[in-house]
Write a protein that holds these residues in place. Structure first.
Motif, mmCIF file in Angstrom:
data_model
loop_
_atom_site.group_PDB
_atom_site.id
_atom_site.type_symbol
_atom_site.label_atom_id
_atom_site.label_comp_id
_atom_site.label_asym_id
_atom_site.label_seq_id
_atom_site.Cartn_x
_atom_site.Cartn_y
_atom_site.Cartn_z
ATOM 1 N N VAL A 56 0.852 -1.186 0.000
ATOM 2 C CA VAL A 56 0.000 0.000 0.000
ATOM 3 C C VAL A 56 0.893 1.243 0.000
ATOM 4 N N HIS A 57 0.815 1.991 -1.094
ATOM 5 C CA HIS A 57 1.573 3.238 -1.221
ATOM 6 C C HIS A 57 0.585 4.394 -1.204
ATOM 7 N N GLU A 58 0.902 5.455 -0.470
ATOM 8 C CA GLU A 58 -0.043 6.575 -0.504
ATOM 9 C C GLU A 58 0.239 7.521 -1.667
ATOM 10 N N ARG A 59 1.382 7.390 -2.286
ATOM 11 C CA ARG A 59 1.638 8.187 -3.485
ATOM 12 C C ARG A 59 2.489 7.386 -4.456
ATOM 13 N N GLU A 60 2.480 7.841 -5.712
ATOM 14 C CA GLU A 60 3.239 7.169 -6.758
ATOM 15 C C GLU A 60 4.719 7.518 -6.663
ATOM 16 N N ASP A 96 8.511 6.561 -2.320
ATOM 17 C CA ASP A 96 7.925 6.529 -0.983
ATOM 18 C C ASP A 96 8.028 5.120 -0.425
ATOM 19 N N LEU A 137 3.143 1.883 3.215
ATOM 20 C CA LEU A 137 2.586 2.018 4.570
ATOM 21 C C LEU A 137 2.404 0.636 5.183
#
Lengths: 329, 310
Positions: free
Chosen positions: A231-235, A238, A241
């Motif tokens: 699960v990534h909150e941005r492309e 990063d 999470l």
């Protein structure tokens, strides 16, 4: 950054002889994507760097359908994800490497380095120590800023999360790790390699200061379906999470045995045995995958700001199982 | 889908421009102004070039040094209005000084000359003309220098009060709380547009940073240590190229806008993205997430408070 000596051995024997018996006194340089930032932040202050990139026997990937995969510790993440057999037979591993966001990191970072990189805990990176304690020994994390910290294995004193992108996939696939030191080579199951430090000065893995990882072996994967979901909150570049890798041994649509390993949620890659148990003997369905997600976080305990990560870990497991069963790349 | 409207002042600040036309034909504009990346240099060069009938590359813009004439600080979206007005006046005055030197050679009244397409010519009679270089050579060894000012407050070449509307389309992953912006449409007025590409780029940039503050940017302070925990580009998160959707920009143009004069565009388009995106998220999940950035933990907490989806 402080000045340091630089050595570039061409054999593992030379490399081991150049290392010492104290952590941080001598640093091992491969891709340098973590070590150099630790040195710039003055967290690591080695007087000597041993650049191991010139050691030929630690490079390259070998694959044989019957015996499996042998990955040199110096293989880059990009080499790994582009390898035809890795993509075909070990999708969890290829997907985990792909999830490392940035071509530069994938081209420079190595498999051995991914396993040995230090936690991203901002207390550690700000100079508060790996266990992030104040002068009285009280954790700075528990009453502090912990939105990215551990939800499992977090009874203390360690609250950081293991940052390895590949470890969950490799453990799910049953990988073993070979290390070389003054006493020769030894080999351990990768799952046993990671440990939770109990006091300051201990590392988060079993490597000794004078040992180097030389290779990783992964058993043959015929009949195994695997996947990694992060699960990534941005492309943009990063850290995930939460992440999960699964390896399912299938007989038709039925799971005969399963390995579920979570990343970014505990001080070690978290082998979710409860989920493995739940999945064995089941036919994959949305509900079964969801139940396995819930089982995977058995014993999870939220700190003050990271309850959401329990939900993300469940979802990562669910999606990884569905992805693996559908054989989606 | 979500929508937001915004307005802003944007009247030009006080500015002084010293424009010099040299005998070799080169032209310099000197202002104690600065370019924060918003195109101040471009705007000054365009206004001077258009006034002098020259290509943009014929103007040397000198800014960023306090030895140049005073021009206001960049804040409040006041720079473009200020430097455009002072540049326009300085160029007009420098040109009229040049006309006086050149008029005898063309046998014309200085008031009857015009600068067009790199030539000085008698109005309406391109046959009676000199190239810009030939005309400047008439200066002998003495450049012409003129100073133009923008007085700020009541200056008639600048104005205030822009308006804009922005619309956002988003996808929310309700299991993970991850928000993805799929498209932004921005409509904006700003009076007289000096350069359309620069104006559109300012709006695109504002929306890019708007997505960053709407979804990611968060300064994390540890209250016991009194330290910022994310003073780096790793955990002080900004949008990357993959986080930016197609952005459609529509700028209101026409004589009614041109007649208003030049109005600053620095800040106006960065006001709306947060509200438009937050409204779109509310529209998507049926519950308000009350603070920015709209991070997964906050989205999931809002959904839980509401009692799940639908």
């Amino acid at each position: 950054m402080r000045a340091f000596e630089y050595a570039s051995p061409t054999t593992k024997e030379q490399a081991a002889a150049l290392l010492g018996d104290k952590w941080d006194d001598i640093g091992i340089l491969a891709g340098g994507t973590d070590l150099l930032s630790l040195m710039k932040d003055d967290i690591s202050k080695p007087r000597r760097l041993v650049d191991i990139k010139g050691i030929k026997e630690m490079q390259g990937i070998r694959h044989a359908p019957a015996t499996g995969l042998r990955i040199g510790a110096l293989v880059t993440l990009q080499e790994l994800l582009e390898h035809a057999a890795v993509k075909k037979e070990y999708p969890a591993l290829a997907q985990a490497a792909t999830g490392v966001a940035s071509m530069q990191l994938r081209n420079a970072g190595t498999v051995g380095g991914d396993l040995c990189q230090r936690p991203r805990c901002w207390y550690f990176r700000n100079g508060n120590g790996l266990l992030a304690q104040d002068s009285s020994g009280k954790s700075l994390v528990v009453d502090g800023e912990n939105k990215y910290h551990a939800i499992l294995g977090n009874s203390g004193p360690a609250y950081f999360v293991n940052p390895s992108s590949l470890a969950p996939a490799l453990i799910a696939l049953g990988a073993r790790i070979k290390v070389y030191g003054p006493k020769g080579s030894r080999e351990v199951a990768l799952e046993q390699f990671f440990t939770t430090p109990q006091k300051d000065g201990e590392r988060e893995y079993l490597l000794k200061p004078n040992e180097i990882i030389t290779e990783i072996t992964v058993p043959a994967a015929s009949g195994v379906r695997s996947a990694t979901y992060a699960v990534h909150e941005r492309e943009a570049l990063d850290w995930p999470l939460a992440a999960a890798s699964v390896a399912l041994k299938m007989s038709g649509t039925k799971i005969t045995s399963a390995r579920v390993v979570l990343g970014q949620v505990a001080p070690i890659p978290w082998a979710a045995a409860e989920a493995d148990k739940l999945l064995a003997g089941k036919v994959v369905s949305e509900q079964v995958a969801k139940d396995a997600g819930a089982a995977a976080v058995t014993g999870a305990r939220a700190l003050s700001q990271n309850a959401y990560k329990i939900q993300l870990a469940k979802v990562a497991v669910k999606r990884a199982i569905l992805q693996a069963s559908e054989g989606r790349a | 889908m979500g929508l937001s409207i915004h307005t802003w002042g944007g009247r030009g600040h006080q500015s002084e421009n010293r424009t010099t036309i040299y005998p070799d034909g080169s032209v310099s504009c000197e202002l104690g102004s600065q370019d924060l990346g918003t195109g101040t240099r471009t705007v000054i060069a365009i206004v001077a070039a258009e006034t002098l009938g020259l290509p943009v590359e014929g103007i040397t813009v000198k800014i960023g040094d306090s030895k140049y004439p005073k021009s206001g600080g960049s804040g409040g979206s006041t720079t473009v209005g200020g430097v455009s007005a002072s540049t326009r006046r300085a160029s007009v005055d420098a040109l009229s000084l040049l006309f006086q030197k050149v008029a005898p050679a063309l046998g014309a009244d200085p008031a009857n000359l015009e600068a067009v397409g790199g030539r000085i010519q008698v109005k309406g009679d391109p046959g009676k003309s000199l190239t810009w270089k030939q005309a400047c050579a008439k200066l002998g060894v003495t450049p012409v220098v003129a100073t133009g000012k923008c007085i700020g407050g009541r200056d008639e070449l600048t104005n205030q009060g822009v308006g804009g509307v922005q619309m956002a389309e988003v996808t929310v992953d309700v299991e993970t709380g991850v928000v993805k912006v799929d498209k932004i449409v921005a409509v904006q007025d700003m009076g007289l547009v000096i350069d359309m590409t620069t104006a559109e780029s300012q709006i695109t940039g504002a929306i890019t940073m708007g997505i960053s503050y709407a979804l990611f940017e968060l300064k994390i302070m540890d209250e016991h240590l009194g330290r910022m925990m994310n003073p780096n580009m790793e955990f002080y998160k900004l949008a990357g190229i993959g986080d930016i959707p197609p952005i459609d920009v529509y700028i209101v143009t026409g004589s009614k806008q041109d007649d208003r004069g030049v109005i600053g565009l620095g800040e106006p388009p960065v006001i709306s993205p947060g509200a438009a995106i937050a409204n779109a998220v509310t529209n998507a999940i049926g519950v308000r997430v009350p603070s920015l950035p709209l991070t997964p933990d906050r989205i999931l907490a809002a959904l839980e408070k509401k009692g799940g989806l639908s």
